[in-house]
Design an enzyme around this catalytic site. Structure first.
Site, PDB file in Angstrom:
ATOM      1  N   LYS A  26      44.434  50.924  43.749  1.00 23.90           N
ATOM      2  CA  LYS A  26      43.004  51.193  43.732  1.00 23.90           C
ATOM      3  C   LYS A  26      42.385  50.597  44.989  1.00 23.90           C
ATOM      4  O   LYS A  26      42.803  49.542  45.442  1.00 23.90           O
ATOM      5  CB  LYS A  26      42.398  50.521  42.481  1.00 23.90           C
ATOM      6  N   LYS A  29      38.690  45.437  47.917  1.00 29.24           N
ATOM      7  CA  LYS A  29      38.393  44.507  48.992  1.00 29.24           C
ATOM      8  C   LYS A  29      39.435  43.413  49.084  1.00 29.24           C
ATOM      9  O   LYS A  29      39.929  43.092  50.151  1.00 29.24           O
ATOM     10  CB  LYS A  29      37.047  43.844  48.696  1.00 29.24           C
ATOM     11  N   LYS A  49      33.063  48.319  34.164  1.00 30.50           N
ATOM     12  CA  LYS A  49      32.917  47.124  34.987  1.00 30.50           C
ATOM     13  C   LYS A  49      32.756  45.870  34.136  1.00 30.50           C
ATOM     14  O   LYS A  49      33.184  44.794  34.520  1.00 30.50           O
ATOM     15  CB  LYS A  49      31.704  47.273  35.910  1.00 30.50           C
TER      16      LYS A  49
END
Ligand code: TRP
Length: 323
Positions: A190, A193, A112
């Site tokens: 993937k 959002k 991340k």
């Protein structure tokens, strides 16, 4: 009764993957465990610290999704992390017991950090805050996905280290992995959002039909008549969950008789049927904000009662009581 805690970041609306992978499992667990479900708004700050205005609606929508999806607030305590300050206190204390290399070695951190360009102290401490979320309830089990396993192990390590130093205080929490079908995204990318490539509980029937219509299928099946391969088709994966007579699909798909559009529209009917009760409940809850916030307030009261107990013991065992 054993205690369970789980948490979810208020990212917006729950999608089918969150529902099948987490929420449905929580709904079955709420009958047999003392359950705490935490909307972890502080964790969201690791990514949204410059964008905090979005959190209020996301927190509300998440509470709505939990309740619409079947969480019974009489059974489980549903609450907002920042309503229970003990999470922050324990986070600070645990941060003294974990080394920086332990945190920088975690795959979640490495991935991340690169992907989002995150480099704050708060982000490094994300799993320590998560450990605090868990240990402050003295949870026995934590129902999460495989991607979170290492974070739960860290919490268990911290519990052990604390107990060794200060005497028995915490249970060593265990991961509770649920068996659930992997929910495919709509476009083979993937889950994201911003790509909006999934079906959300909040979507209406029409939106669901529209989204399914554009969903990827077997790339070798370009038109009706072409033979398809259900075993690699994400639409068929969803059929297996939502279509009671899905066994009828592979044969006509393989022979080419069943076209993808027809196949998807069959799925849309079944998926919409399965989600109808949740969506109905959702609408009522959205119109009843007062009730939703009452639930969150009551959940936080129950959570605080539990965490006050744990923290009294923690302060005593750490000899942090000075008068
Ligand atoms: N890190 C978890 C996730 O991304 C969310 C979370 C925060 C959590 N605190 C928790 C999950 C405590 C379980 C227990 O999914």
């Amino acid at each position: 009764m054993e205690t369970i805690l789980s948490g979810m970041q208020p990212t917006g609306h729950l999608h089918l993957g969150n529902y099948e992978g987490a929420l449905k499992n929580w709904v079955t667990l709420q009958d047999t465990y003392e359950m705490y479900l935490c909307i972890v708004d502080w964790h969201s700050l690791t990514e949204e610290v410059e964008n905090t205005a979005v959190l209020a609606d996301r927190v509300f929508q998440m509470a709505v999704d939990f309740l619409a999806g079947g969480i019974d607030p009489q059974k489980a305590a549903v609450f907002i992390q920042s309503d229970v300050k003990e999470h922050a206190e324990l986070h600070l204390l645990l941060s003294m017991l974990v080394t920086v290399p332990t945190l920088t070695r975690l795959p979640t951190y490495i991935e991340k950090r690169e992907e989002k360009g995150l480099d704050t102290y708060g982000f490094l401490g994300y799993p320590v805050l998560q450990a605090a979320d868990i240990l402050v309830y003295n949870a026995h089990k934590v129902p999460v996905g495989r991607d979170q396993e290492k974070h739960i192990w860290l919490a268990a390590d911290l519990a052990k280290r604390f107990n060794n130093l200060y005497g028995p205080t915490f249970n060593e929490p265990q991961v509770l992995l649920a068996k659930f079908p992997a929910i495919p995204v709509l476009d083979g990318r993937k889950m994201s959002k911003s790509l909006n490539n999934h079906i959300a509980l909040v979507d209406d029937e029409e939106t669901t039909v529209k989204k399914l219509r554009t969903m990827f299928t077997d790339p070798q099946k370009l038109r009706k008549g072409d033979p398809g391969r259900p075993e690699i088709c994400p639409v068929y994966t969803l059929h297996q969950i939502y279509t009671p007579d899905h066994a009828d699909i592979p044969a006509p798909c393989r022979s080419g008789q069943l076209g993808c559009v027809d196949c998807k529209m069959r799925l849309a009917v079944n998926l919409n049927q399965a989600l109808a009760p949740i969506r109905e409940k959702r609408k009522k809850l959205v119109d009843n904000r007062g009730y939703v916030f009452d639930v969150l307030r009551d959940g936080a009261d129950r959570a605080r009662r539990k965490t006050a107990e744990t923290m009294a013991k923690v302060r005593e065992n750490m000899k942090l009581i000075y008068r």
